[in-house]
Design a protein around this motif. Structure first.
Motif, short mmCIF file in Angstrom:
data_model
loop_
_atom_site.label_atom_id
_atom_site.label_comp_id
_atom_site.label_asym_id
_atom_site.label_seq_id
_atom_site.Cartn_x
_atom_site.Cartn_y
_atom_site.Cartn_z
N ASP A 228 2.28 -11.99 9.04
CA ASP A 228 0.91 -11.59 8.69
C ASP A 228 0.60 -10.20 9.22
OD1 ASP A 228 0.43 -14.03 7.42
OD2 ASP A 228 -0.31 -14.97 9.26
N GLU A 229 1.05 -9.91 10.43
CA GLU A 229 0.85 -8.59 11.02
C GLU A 229 1.53 -7.52 10.16
OE1 GLU A 229 3.25 -6.94 14.53
OE2 GLU A 229 1.44 -7.77 15.47
N LEU A 230 2.75 -7.81 9.73
CA LEU A 230 3.49 -6.87 8.90
C LEU A 230 2.79 -6.65 7.56
CD1 LEU A 230 5.99 -5.12 8.43
CD2 LEU A 230 7.18 -7.18 7.67
N MET A 231 2.31 -7.71 6.95
CA MET A 231 1.61 -7.59 5.67
C MET A 231 0.36 -6.72 5.82
SD MET A 231 3.55 -8.96 3.54
CE MET A 231 2.46 -8.77 2.14
N SER A 232 -0.36 -6.89 6.91
CA SER A 232 -1.55 -6.09 7.17
C SER A 232 -1.20 -4.61 7.31
CB SER A 232 -2.24 -6.59 8.44
OG SER A 232 -3.33 -5.79 8.78
N VAL A 233 -0.13 -4.32 8.02
CA VAL A 233 0.31 -2.94 8.20
C VAL A 233 0.74 -2.34 6.86
CG1 VAL A 233 2.12 -1.49 9.22
CG2 VAL A 233 0.92 -3.14 10.63
N GLN B 161 -0.26 -3.14 3.89
CA GLN B 161 -1.45 -2.87 3.06
C GLN B 161 -2.09 -1.56 3.47
OE1 GLN B 161 -3.76 -6.45 3.55
NE2 GLN B 161 -2.82 -7.44 1.77
N LYS B 162 -2.15 -1.28 4.76
CA LYS B 162 -2.73 -0.02 5.23
C LYS B 162 -1.87 1.18 4.81
CE LYS B 162 -4.95 -2.13 9.20
NZ LYS B 162 -4.89 -2.37 10.64
N LEU B 163 -0.56 1.01 4.87
CA LEU B 163 0.34 2.10 4.49
C LEU B 163 0.30 2.40 3.00
CD1 LEU B 163 3.55 1.32 6.60
CD2 LEU B 163 2.01 3.26 6.87
N MET B 164 -0.01 1.41 2.19
CA MET B 164 0.03 1.58 0.75
C MET B 164 -1.31 2.02 0.15
SD MET B 164 2.39 -1.54 -0.42
CE MET B 164 4.09 -1.66 0.03
N LYS B 165 -2.27 2.34 0.97
CA LYS B 165 -3.58 2.80 0.46
C LYS B 165 -3.44 4.18 -0.12
CE LYS B 165 -6.90 0.22 3.12
NZ LYS B 165 -7.98 0.28 4.03
#
Length: 99
Positions: free
Chosen positions: A88-93, A95-99
């Protein structure tokens, strides 16, 4: 989260990794200073935007390198320990990187 916006976990990096990532950041820092100088020297907009593109590419490259190391070390280790929260932590990161 700390007052700086990051959690308190830490990871000891090898001298080689630290040097490689630090050198990349120093080059990026120089590019950003160059942007400020271009602005102050009234350089034409498209020339500045071209340099902004180069800075973005350098930051993306830095992020990819750091993410790769993170996956090989921190994420792999935590999964081996049975800590699925890291996904979950990785998915959150990501998502932030792909903005």
């Amino acid at each position: 989260m700390s007052e700086h916006g990051y959690n308190q976990r830490k990871r000891k990096r090898s001298e080689e990794e630290l040097k490689k990532l630090s050198n990349r950041l120093c080059r990026i820092e120089g590019q950003v200073r160059g942007l400020r100088e271009m602005l102050q020297k009234d350089v034409y907009c498209t020339d500045i935007l071209t340099q902004v593109s180069a800075v973005n590419a350098a930051l993306n490259s830095f992020s990819r390198e750091l993410l790769s190391e993170h996956l090989r070390t921190c994420v792999a280790e935590r999964i081996r320990q049975g800590d699925d929260e890291v996904i979950d932590e990785l998915m959150s990161v990501l998502q932030k990187l792909m903005k």
